[in-house]
Design an enzyme around this catalytic site. Sequence first.
Site, PDB file in Angstrom:
ATOM      1  N   SER A 133       0.803  -1.227   0.000  1.00 56.10           N
ATOM      2  CA  SER A 133       0.000   0.000   0.000  1.00 56.10           C
ATOM      3  C   SER A 133       0.837   1.279   0.000  1.00 56.10           C
ATOM      4  O   SER A 133       1.732   1.459   0.842  1.00 56.10           O
ATOM      5  CB  SER A 133      -0.895  -0.011   1.243  1.00 56.10           C
ATOM      6  OG  SER A 133      -1.425   1.278   1.485  1.00 56.10           O
ATOM      7  N   ASN A 134       0.506   2.162  -0.925  1.00 58.27           N
ATOM      8  CA  ASN A 134       1.128   3.489  -0.937  1.00 58.27           C
ATOM      9  C   ASN A 134       0.647   4.322   0.241  1.00 58.27           C
ATOM     10  O   ASN A 134       1.369   5.165   0.758  1.00 58.27           O
ATOM     11  CB  ASN A 134       0.768   4.228  -2.225  1.00 58.27           C
ATOM     12  CG  ASN A 134       1.316   3.547  -3.457  1.00 58.27           C
ATOM     13  OD1 ASN A 134       2.501   3.266  -3.523  1.00 58.27           O
ATOM     14  ND2 ASN A 134       0.454   3.261  -4.421  1.00 58.27           N
TER      15      ASN A 134
END
Length: 334
Positions: A81-82
């Site tokens: 996840s960014n």
Amino acid sequence: MPNRPKGSLPAPLRTPLILLPTPCHRLNRASEELGIDLWIKRDDLTGFAFGGNKGRKLEYLMTEVLASGAKVVVTSGSADSNFVRQLGAACAVRGLVCHAAVMENPYPEGKPLFHAGHKAPKGNVALGRILDVQYHLIPDGDWSVLEAASSNLAAELSNLGQVYEVPLGGSSVAGAYSFYLAGQELSSQLGDVDFVVTASSSGSTQTGLAMYFQGSQTRVVGISADPEPEIVDDLSDLSGQLAELVDRPPLRPDQFNFHLSYVGPGYGVPSDAGNLAIEWLSRREGIFLDPIYSGKAFSGLLDLVGRREVSGRIVFWHTGGLPALFSSGFAGTA
Ligand SMILES: *Cc1c(COP(=O)(O)O)cnc(C)c1O
């Protein structure tokens, strides 16, 4: 300076994290080749923790976290996840502890092409580890399983003190509000444009932009990174919440220009068209896109331009996500 919203609720306050405004510039070679007037909004260049659209959301989400007095923050996401990476950085800046419930593949029907597991962290996981994000890997499932894991984790950790739970992807009114202001930022840089094309997933990016540009000549086109058609209902719900803040009418699901056809094999799984789009742009403009969101969104832009559904002055919103390039395994076609 953004105008204060005129809605019934007080304007959220900004906790500065990123460098604003992000640059916006023309893509000359791409424009010439495609016969359009193509610009790019560089939210990959926020100057914060490898960039990306989550930085804008976090400026308003962190205000809420700090106001709560909690010292521990919990969220959830895919392992790569960014958002978790950028939240981890925001927590570091404020001396908070960041925990994240993650699963490798929140789209179990798809075939995972990379493993962001604990043994050999790559991409966002490597960066999150450097930032001291506490990852809790749970078995693969769907988004609702992930959200439940986040709540359970928050409950467990609350034995130790006050915990603040941040929603998946930072999608909340605060997040959408930051993109309402981002619409204003683009207008002040470039004036009127015909289309804004952005990757879309948990919804606050597209919703904020669509709420800002509603009633103008600018159409906001969201290219979904997720195959679920119900997402557009979430966008509409979020616009209802944002409406109270900015005093503009909410948008119905059918008022969103939302495309599901460029997801490819599934959420979090690179697509051939997306990878080709990454290559296409890098070989013309020296700008990289990511395999999970912005590359797929740019593949959508190329297709929609080819179909003449999108034309004139177009802004591609670069939402960042670059660390995932290093976990996807894509290294060019030839
Ligand atoms: C999260 C993310 C998106 C999607 O933004 P939402 O506001 O969740 O719809 C797009 N691109 C990148 C690189 C992201 O990390």
